[in-house]
Design an enzyme around this catalytic site. Structure first.
Site, PDB file in Angstrom:
ATOM      1  N   TRP A   1       0.636  -1.334   0.015  1.00 56.31           N
ATOM      2  CA  TRP A   1       0.030   0.092  -0.098  1.00 56.31           C
ATOM      3  C   TRP A   1       0.904   1.316   0.013  1.00 56.31           C
ATOM      4  O   TRP A   1       0.260   2.329  -0.240  1.00 56.31           O
ATOM      5  CB  TRP A   1      -1.027  -0.038   1.350  1.00 56.31           C
ATOM      6  CG  TRP A   1      -0.282  -0.236   2.506  1.00 56.31           C
ATOM      7  CD1 TRP A   1      -0.149  -1.632   3.081  1.00 56.31           C
ATOM      8  CD2 TRP A   1       0.646   0.627   3.222  1.00 56.31           C
ATOM      9  NE1 TRP A   1       0.655  -1.428   4.298  1.00 56.31           N
ATOM     10  CE2 TRP A   1       1.209  -0.184   4.430  1.00 56.31           C
ATOM     11  CE3 TRP A   1       0.945   1.922   3.137  1.00 56.31           C
ATOM     12  CZ2 TRP A   1       1.811   0.322   5.407  1.00 56.31           C
ATOM     13  CZ3 TRP A   1       1.701   2.312   4.164  1.00 56.31           C
ATOM     14  CH2 TRP A   1       2.111   1.411   5.322  1.00 56.31           C
TER      15      TRP A   1
ATOM     16  N   GLU B   1      10.755  -8.025  -2.791  1.00 59.53           N
ATOM     17  CA  GLU B   1      11.440  -7.004  -2.112  1.00 59.53           C
ATOM     18  C   GLU B   1      10.779  -6.552  -0.661  1.00 59.53           C
ATOM     19  O   GLU B   1       9.892  -6.302  -0.672  1.00 59.53           O
ATOM     20  CB  GLU B   1      11.063  -5.628  -3.164  1.00 59.53           C
ATOM     21  CG  GLU B   1      11.509  -5.682  -4.645  1.00 59.53           C
ATOM     22  CD  GLU B   1      12.846  -5.261  -4.323  1.00 59.53           C
ATOM     23  OE1 GLU B   1      13.519  -4.910  -3.520  1.00 59.53           O
ATOM     24  OE2 GLU B   1      13.497  -5.436  -5.801  1.00 59.53           O
TER      25      GLU B   1
ATOM     26  N   GLU C   1      11.915  -2.796  11.939  1.00 57.70           N
ATOM     27  CA  GLU C   1      11.203  -1.762  11.347  1.00 57.70           C
ATOM     28  C   GLU C   1      10.154  -1.053  12.059  1.00 57.70           C
ATOM     29  O   GLU C   1       9.144  -1.819  12.208  1.00 57.70           O
ATOM     30  CB  GLU C   1      10.968  -2.362   9.924  1.00 57.70           C
ATOM     31  CG  GLU C   1      10.931  -1.656   8.857  1.00 57.70           C
ATOM     32  CD  GLU C   1      10.343  -2.480   7.379  1.00 57.70           C
ATOM     33  OE1 GLU C   1       9.814  -3.518   7.474  1.00 57.70           O
ATOM     34  OE2 GLU C   1      10.677  -1.815   6.377  1.00 57.70           O
TER      35      GLU C   1
ATOM     36  N   CYS D   1      10.369   0.988   2.896  1.00 58.24           N
ATOM     37  CA  CYS D   1      11.290   0.088   3.274  1.00 58.24           C
ATOM     38  C   CYS D   1      12.565   0.713   3.018  1.00 58.24           C
ATOM     39  O   CYS D   1      13.722   0.223   3.596  1.00 58.24           O
ATOM     40  CB  CYS D   1      11.148  -1.212   2.384  1.00 58.24           C
ATOM     41  SG  CYS D   1      10.903  -1.061   0.855  1.00 58.24           S
TER      42      CYS D   1
ATOM     43  N   ALA E   1      -2.631  -4.266  -2.672  1.00 54.54           N
ATOM     44  CA  ALA E   1      -2.880  -4.180  -1.390  1.00 54.54           C
ATOM     45  C   ALA E   1      -4.231  -3.873  -1.162  1.00 54.54           C
ATOM     46  O   ALA E   1      -4.899  -3.109  -1.920  1.00 54.54           O
ATOM     47  CB  ALA E   1      -1.864  -3.213  -0.566  1.00 54.54           C
TER      48      ALA E   1
ATOM     49  N   GLY F   1       6.502  -6.335  -0.040  1.00 54.73           N
ATOM     50  CA  GLY F   1       5.689  -6.168   1.184  1.00 54.73           C
ATOM     51  C   GLY F   1       6.793  -6.698   2.545  1.00 54.73           C
ATOM     52  O   GLY F   1       8.248  -6.532   2.173  1.00 54.73           O
ATOM     53  N   SER F   2       6.301  -7.295   3.330  1.00 51.84           N
ATOM     54  CA  SER F   2       6.878  -7.548   4.546  1.00 51.84           C
ATOM     55  C   SER F   2       7.524  -8.934   4.239  1.00 51.84           C
ATOM     56  O   SER F   2       7.484  -9.593   3.333  1.00 51.84           O
ATOM     57  CB  SER F   2       5.746  -7.860   5.814  1.00 51.84           C
ATOM     58  OG  SER F   2       5.055  -8.767   5.286  1.00 51.84           O
TER      59      SER F   2
ATOM     60  N   LYS G   1      -2.338  -8.579  -7.830  1.00 50.99           N
ATOM     61  CA  LYS G   1      -3.141  -8.406  -6.430  1.00 50.99           C
ATOM     62  C   LYS G   1      -2.503  -7.242  -5.841  1.00 50.99           C
ATOM     63  O   LYS G   1      -1.629  -7.268  -4.951  1.00 50.99           O
ATOM     64  CB  LYS G   1      -3.001  -9.479  -5.469  1.00 50.99           C
ATOM     65  CG  LYS G   1      -4.368  -9.399  -4.598  1.00 50.99           C
ATOM     66  CD  LYS G   1      -3.788 -10.276  -3.209  1.00 50.99           C
ATOM     67  CE  LYS G   1      -2.796  -9.507  -2.546  1.00 50.99           C
ATOM     68  NZ  LYS G   1      -3.293  -8.265  -1.992  1.00 50.99           N
TER      69      LYS G   1
END
Ligand code: ADP
Length: 496
Positions: free
Chosen positions: A158, A258, A393, A292, A184, A236-237, A182
């Site tokens: 997002w 990533e 993080e 990030c 977020a 993402g995470s 897809k």
């Protein structure tokens, strides 16, 4: 975008499958909210596994023709979409701010950045060269061809609702792959708006499909287990990235990941303090600290610690917080309550363990801030390594400043992380700048600048920050297979 039904006065958007806007098979929709106010912005069709399967099948059917379309024609479509994005920059940026909370100036910058990936990969599409490798044996020839992998499943976050879409879709389409994306659940509207521009630019049905969902698991499982999907590309995470990598192993699907970061900033005592303050501010507070590559640990050499901390805190205090659609706002809301809770818990933990708050350090409430999740831009000093914020993080507007003495200590502490995405160095000494760039175990190093990424350079991490590179000449290779053709030929020339 085709409007399906009117629901409580807001618009409802469909899935984009095989060139059509359509409702989810279940008929369900989910709301998209403005993180600054909590107000519903729109409703979106809520894809399930069956919808994902239909999209994957459409992408599979579209693949043979798209992969054989001349590169120059694929490029033309990408360039056309970039031009349409620039033409519609303002409405796209406003929609992006409304669903993601990002200040409008940053949103405009993101639309330009996102269009840049289309331009860049339009060029790269025409430069997917093969090789001819000299033979060792008489009567043999060796060719190397680069061919598109096939159907790509893309999962985006997002925090960059436009740029993470084009950073994946542009190289995939340029390579000749077809895509099921897809977005977020918090920010599907920008992805859907981009799909409309692709259709308008003449992209054939099925080449790009968008399946927003409120629950990523069933759609994700279909992407992971459907044999028609050859590649998963994810931003993402780290936690979700590890899950996707484990599951993709079942069919040895290619993965590009990533993931998270924990960026150190090192400010040496020979740094230009104006550059260091401006660069660190830009790195730390872009998108409220929710990227990030945002600074997480700011190491300052002891001799300039107080001068830097004071000037930096002053700059942070003057940041304007508010709704992203106000023209001069620099810091907006956090994406959701879970994001706010994490920021709060990191600051509370640090303060309980001895950190001192120079500015901020609290949730913002009151007039103009109800309904959203707001945290004051914060600067902390007197940090030590046992605080959670030093390892995890934060993804929020919190800047911890840490003293160091020697250059060796700075590199050792900066590298002491399971992540390796971005690092930043401020120094006026070219020797030091190069030593730092080489010693830091990070995929991206900004020297005297806080925003080093652009479409024409590689982006990606070491260690648990990911696998593969996006952007630059490297990005398209993530979507290509390498094929060796061994040719046995008769070398005799008749009549010779
Ligand atoms: P964040 O914490 O930043 O939201 P996530 O990794 O949870 O990071 O989300 C990034 C993207 O991954 C989003 O599109 C989200 O919907 C998706 N995602 C989260 N969990 C899964 C899953 N189990 N399978 C597939 N996609 C997922």
């Amino acid at each position: 975008m085709t409007e399906l039904t009117a629901q409580t006065g807001t618009r409802t958007y469909g899935l984009f499958v095989d060139g059509q806007w359509e409702p989810a098979g279940s008929g369900r929709t989910f709301p998209v909210t403005d993180p600054a106010t909590g107000a519903t912005v729109a409703f979106v069709a809520d894809a399930g596994a069956d919808d994902a399967r239909r999209a994957i099948e459409a992408a599979y059917r579209a693949f043979p023709a798209w992969s054989r379309t001349p590169a120059v024609d694929r490029s033309r479509i990408l360039r056309h979409v970039a031009a349409l994005m620039r033409e519609r920059k303002e409405p796209l940026a406003r929609q992006l701010t409304r669903e993601g909370g990002k200040p409008i100036r940053e949103a405009r910058g993101e639309i330009e950045y996102a269009a840049g990936f289309l331009d860049w990969f339009a060029g790269e599409a025409e430069r997917v060269y093969g090789d001819i490798i000299p033979h060792w044996t008489f009567g043999k020839r060796h060719l190397v061809l680069k061919q598109p992998i096939g159907v790509v499943a893309a999962i985006t976050p997002w925090n960059f609702p436009a740029a993470m879409v084009t950073r994946k879709v542009a190289p995939a389409l340029a390579a000749g792959c077809t895509v099921v994306l897809k977005p977020a659940e918090q920010t599907p509207l920008t992805a859907l708006a981009l799909a409309e521009l692709f259709a308008q630019a003449g992209l054939p049905p099925g080449v790009l499909n968008i399946v927003p969902t409120s629950d990523p698991r069933p759609v994700g499982e279909e992407m992971l287990h459907n044999e028609l999907v050859r590649k998963i590309t994810f931003t993402g995470s780290t936690e979700v990235g590890k899950y996707l990598m484990r599951e993709a192993a079942g069919q040895v699907k290619r993965v590009s990941l990533e993931l998270g970061g924990h960026a150190p900033v090192i400010i040496f005592d020979d740094a230009d303090l104006d550059k260091a303050v401006a660069g660190t501010l830009a790195s730390k507070f872009r998108n409220m600290g929710q990227t990030c590559v945002c600074a997480n640990r700011i190491y300052v050499q002891r001799g300039i610690l107080d001068a830097f901390a004071q000037r930096f805190a002053e700059a942070v205090r003057s940041l304007k917080v508010g709704h992203g659609l106000e023209e001069d706002v620099q810091v907006g809301p956090l994406i959701d309550a879970a994001g706010l809770e994490k920021v709060k818990s990191h600051v509370d933990d640090a303060v309980a363990k001895g950190a001192r708050v120079l500015t901020g350090g609290h949730v913002i409430t009151g007039d103009g801030f109800s309904g959203g999740c707001w945290y004051a831009p914060t600067v902390l000093v007197d940090m030590h390594d046992e605080m959670r914020i030093m390892k995890e993080e934060t993804f929020g507007p919190v800047a911890p400043i840490i003293a160091f003495d020697t250059e060796a200590e700075a590199y050792r502490r900066a590298n002491d992380s399971r992540y390796g995405l971005a690092a930043y160095v401020f120094t006026e000494n070219i020797n030091r700048a190069l030593r730092a760039a080489e010693r830091l175990e990070y995929g991206i190093v900004g020297v005297n600048e806080g925003l080093p990424s652009t479409p024409q350079v590689p982006f990606g991490g070491f260690k648990e920050s990911g696998i593969g590179r996006e952007g630059g000449p490297y990005g398209i290779h993530e979507f290509l297979e390498v094929k060796m053709v061994g040719l046995a030929i008769d070398e005799t020339v008749p009549g010779e």
